[in-house]
Design a protein around this motif. Structure first.
Motif, PDB file in Angstrom:
ATOM      1  N   ILE A  22       0.847  -1.202   0.000  1.00  0.00           N
ATOM      2  CA  ILE A  22       0.000   0.000   0.000  1.00  0.00           C
ATOM      3  C   ILE A  22       0.875   1.242   0.000  1.00  0.00           C
ATOM      4  CG2 ILE A  22      -1.711   1.311   1.328  1.00  0.00           C
ATOM      5  CD1 ILE A  22      -2.568  -1.435   2.538  1.00  0.00           C
ATOM      6  N   GLY A 219      -7.651  -7.746   1.386  1.00  0.00           N
ATOM      7  CA  GLY A 219      -7.049  -6.523   1.927  1.00  0.00           C
ATOM      8  C   GLY A 219      -7.532  -6.252   3.334  1.00  0.00           C
ATOM      9  N   ARG A 257      -3.141  -7.489   0.124  1.00  0.00           N
ATOM     10  CA  ARG A 257      -2.836  -6.054   0.085  1.00  0.00           C
ATOM     11  C   ARG A 257      -2.465  -5.620   1.492  1.00  0.00           C
ATOM     12  NH1 ARG A 257      -5.533  -1.358   1.044  1.00  0.00           N
ATOM     13  NH2 ARG A 257      -4.979   0.453  -0.274  1.00  0.00           N
TER      14      ARG A 257
HETATM   15  N1  LIG Z   1      -8.832  -3.835  -3.420  1.00  0.00           N
HETATM   16  C1  LIG Z   1      -8.826  -3.191  -2.233  1.00  0.00           C
HETATM   17  N2  LIG Z   1      -8.509  -1.873  -2.183  1.00  0.00           N
HETATM   18  C2  LIG Z   1      -8.526  -1.272  -0.979  1.00  0.00           C
HETATM   19  N3  LIG Z   1      -8.283   0.014  -0.649  1.00  0.00           N
HETATM   20  C3  LIG Z   1      -8.462   0.110   0.685  1.00  0.00           C
HETATM   21  S1  LIG Z   1      -8.324   1.591   1.610  1.00  0.00           S
HETATM   22  C4  LIG Z   1      -8.405   0.834   3.193  1.00  0.00           C
HETATM   23  C5  LIG Z   1      -7.067   0.582   3.792  1.00  0.00           C
HETATM   24  O1  LIG Z   1      -7.051   0.326   5.021  1.00  0.00           O
HETATM   25  O2  LIG Z   1      -6.088   0.583   3.039  1.00  0.00           O
HETATM   26  C6  LIG Z   1      -9.265   1.608   4.061  1.00  0.00           C
HETATM   27  C7  LIG Z   1     -10.550   1.119   4.306  1.00  0.00           C
HETATM   28  C8  LIG Z   1     -11.406   1.814   5.102  1.00  0.00           C
HETATM   29  C9  LIG Z   1     -10.987   3.018   5.657  1.00  0.00           C
HETATM   30  C10 LIG Z   1      -9.695   3.510   5.390  1.00  0.00           C
HETATM   31  C11 LIG Z   1      -8.817   2.814   4.587  1.00  0.00           C
HETATM   32  N4  LIG Z   1      -8.795  -1.081   1.240  1.00  0.00           N
HETATM   33  C12 LIG Z   1      -8.855  -1.960   0.195  1.00  0.00           C
HETATM   34  C13 LIG Z   1      -9.190  -3.347   0.128  1.00  0.00           C
HETATM   35  O3  LIG Z   1      -9.508  -4.021   1.127  1.00  0.00           O
HETATM   36  N5  LIG Z   1      -9.156  -3.906  -1.125  1.00  0.00           N
END
Ligand SMILES: Nc1nc2[nH]c(S[C@@H](C(=O)O)c3ccccc3)nc2c(=O)[nH]1
Length: 279
Positions: A22, A219, A257
């Protein structure tokens, strides 16, 4: 990792899961919002992930934090495009985490290898934006939208409903002429789910893969579902996140991820050395 077209990470030796690192490109908080410092930080972070063994770097300009207001298109482009151009030939595959069709179009021009859409390519113009290219496409499930999704997540049967959503998106994209070999799916941990919903989906990883027959990306790194069972704050969730990644890979997930690339790469190396994958 040879990342030719239609030779996506999951098309190689199918048994080795790939690690997606990430890379959040947030605004440059040290100067007048110029891009230079955040670009420098992004490149050095990417270089560290490469040393750690990353397979794919996921570049995101907008944190999908629940309740966060949407990031305007111009700001997302200003953050993301310089990083995509700086990383395009750095080595590993490059993915862009966006739900905006215009960002998808410009990222494809910049040569990204994958588009990671938390909105499952539902935005008007998203399918048109990606149809005439050969980059990988990650279709993620989200209930509602980032502003409202965690207010009251509710399902009759979360696994069945997520499968139905992903099945419909796969059908819609392939009906539009997109080669199914480009697709992977993602249950979207934390995107309109309670902790219970998230673990029901994690336990159903094998079922999602069997029913939808496309590679699965998991992820869950450092998310609240990890905090819920460890009692740890976000900065102490690395071990729990590695445990969750192994739980997904053990059921057939082909991409994880993660924030903690080195630790996850090492854990997967030892796990894959000691687990008879050819079962
Ligand atoms: N494909 C895929 N793309 C993603 N982008 C993200 S943002 C996430 C984080 O913690 O990175 C997040 C989720 C909720 C709030 C803040 C940040 N999560 C995913 C995932 O679970 N799958």
């Amino acid at each position: 990792l040879q990342f030719g077209r239609f030779n996506y990470p999951w098309r190689g030796d199918r048994v080795r899961a790939r690690v997606m690192g990430i890379l959040n490109v947030t605004p440059d908080s040290f100067s007048d919002g110029g891009q230079h410092q955040s670009l420098e930080f992004a490149i050095s972070h990417a270089e560290q992930m490469i040393l750690d063994g990353v397979d794919i770097i996921d570049v995101g300009g907008e944190s999908s934090r629940p309740g966060a207001p949407p990031l305007p298109l111009e700001q997302e482009l200003q953050r993301v495009m310089p990083v995509l151009y700086a990383l395009r030939d750095i080595g590993p595959a490059i993915s862009v985490d966006t739900y905006k069709p215009q960002v998808m179009r410009e990222a494809i021009i910049a040569g990204v290898d994958m588009i990671n859409d938390i909105n499952g390519f539902r935005a008007p113009g998203a399918i048109d934006a990606v149809r005439d290219s050969d980059c990988g496409l990650c279709i993620m499930h989200m209930q509602s939208d980032p502003q409202h999704m965690q207010l009251a997540p509710s399902y009759t049967d979360v696994v069945a409903e997520v499968i139905a959503f992903l099945r419909e998106r796969i059908a819609t994209l392939t009906a539009a002429g997109i080669d199914p070999r480009r697709l992977c799916i993602d249950p979207g941990f934390g995107f309109g789910k309670t902790v219970e919903h998230n673990y029901a989906l994690l336990k159903a990883t094998g079922q999602l893969i069997a029913e939808l027959n496309v590679p699965l990306l998991a992820g869950l790194s450092r998310k609240s579902m990890v905090g819920a069972v460890t009692g740890k704050p976000v900065e102490q969730r690395m071990a729990g996140s590695v445990g969750g990644a192994l739980a997904a890979v053990a059921q057939g997930a082909l991409i994880v991820r993660v924030h903690d690339v080195a630790e996850t790469v090492d854990a997967l190396k030892v796990w894959q050395a000691g687990f008879n994958l050819q079962r």
